[in-house]
Design an enzyme around this catalytic site. Structure first.
Site, PDB file in Angstrom:
ATOM      1  N   ASP A   6       3.069  30.454  53.404  1.00 40.72           N
ATOM      2  CA  ASP A   6       4.139  29.731  52.857  1.00 40.72           C
ATOM      3  C   ASP A   6       3.566  28.829  51.719  1.00 40.72           C
ATOM      4  OD1 ASP A   6       6.879  31.170  53.349  1.00 40.72           O
ATOM      5  OD2 ASP A   6       7.093  29.349  51.692  1.00 40.72           O
ATOM      6  N   TYR A  13      13.026  41.605  37.657  1.00 42.42           N
ATOM      7  CA  TYR A  13      12.453  41.770  39.023  1.00 42.42           C
ATOM      8  C   TYR A  13      12.544  43.386  39.727  1.00 42.42           C
ATOM      9  CZ  TYR A  13      14.167  42.512  44.200  1.00 42.42           C
ATOM     10  OH  TYR A  13      14.006  42.367  45.279  1.00 42.42           O
TER      11      TYR A  13
END
Length: 232
Positions: free
Chosen positions: A34, A150
């Site tokens: 991450d 997006y």
């Protein structure tokens, strides 16, 4: 999934955490990657004693991504599955928005997926059943107002999935994507407090579909864009 080495990107987020935990519950050896520096409390422990976490990894940086993926392969002796969950969302209209949003969302969604996949391919080829599962978006099939940047980025993930499936099918590595609608996360509930949360996709339900595509049983499925839309 017993004994399979599963790499989860975006593993410290709501969906990534749920998928990592579900994979561990099925007996996988889980590696969590991450951009955030530290995982949520209890996540590593929940993923079992073999869990391996790397925080602070910029997946838009090919070299950093390669180093993180290679570290996983070295730790576990190989990689069987890559689950590309890292990504990002921003709502804004084209007229009122910023060109920077397009670059940012392309990087967070498409570049992160491409970099992680590129880094993992040599390891996945050596697996008996290599798998890549990406996270696209139902909103990239029919975009709504404010979803331009997006949706365009996630559409890129869809086409990358299809192209990579063709590239790797002779190697026995499958590449598929799930296309969720609204995922039931704390952030989405905060953003849409009046919505019908019961209609949204539960992270555990999306994890189940991803883990099926990542399993040895899904060897005949590649290049698929699988809608997981709940009742939205």
């Amino acid at each position: 999934m017993s004994g399979r080495v599963v790499v989860v990107t975006g593993a410290f987020g709501a969906l990534g955490s749920a998928v990592a935990w579900a994979a561990a519950e099925e007996g996988a050896r889980v590696a969590l990657i991450d951009f955030a520096a530290t995982p949520p409390a209890g996540l590593i422990e929940a993923c079992g004693p073999d869990a391996f976490a790397q925080g602070g990894v910029d997946l838009t940086d090919p070299a950093a991504t390669q180093a993180a993926v290679d570290a996983v392969a070295e730790r576990f002796g190989g990689i069987d599955v890559l689950l590309n969950i890292a990504g990002g969302f921003r709502w804004e209209t084209l007229e009122g928005g910023s060109p920077d949003s397009w670059r940012r969302l392309f990087g967070m969604n498409v570049e992160s997926t491409a970099n992680a996949s590129r880094a993992a391919i040599p390891h996945l080829r050596r697996s008996a059943a290599g798998r890549i599962v990406n996270v696209g978006a139902d909103g990239a099939v029919k975009a709504a107002t404010g979803m331009g940047a997006y949706a365009a980025a996630k559409a890129g993930v869809h086409k990358l999935t299809e192209a990579l499936a063709e590239e790797l099918k002779a190697d026995g590595v499958t590449v598929n994507a799930v296309l969720p609608s609204i995922i039931d996360t704390p952030a989405n509930r905060a953003d849409m407090p009046d919505a019908d949360f019961a209609a949204w996709v539960k992270p555990a339900d999306l994890a189940a579909v991803m883990l099926f595509l990542a399993s040895e049983k899904a060897g005949a499925v590649t290049g698929a864009l699988v809608p997981v839309t709940g009742r939205v």
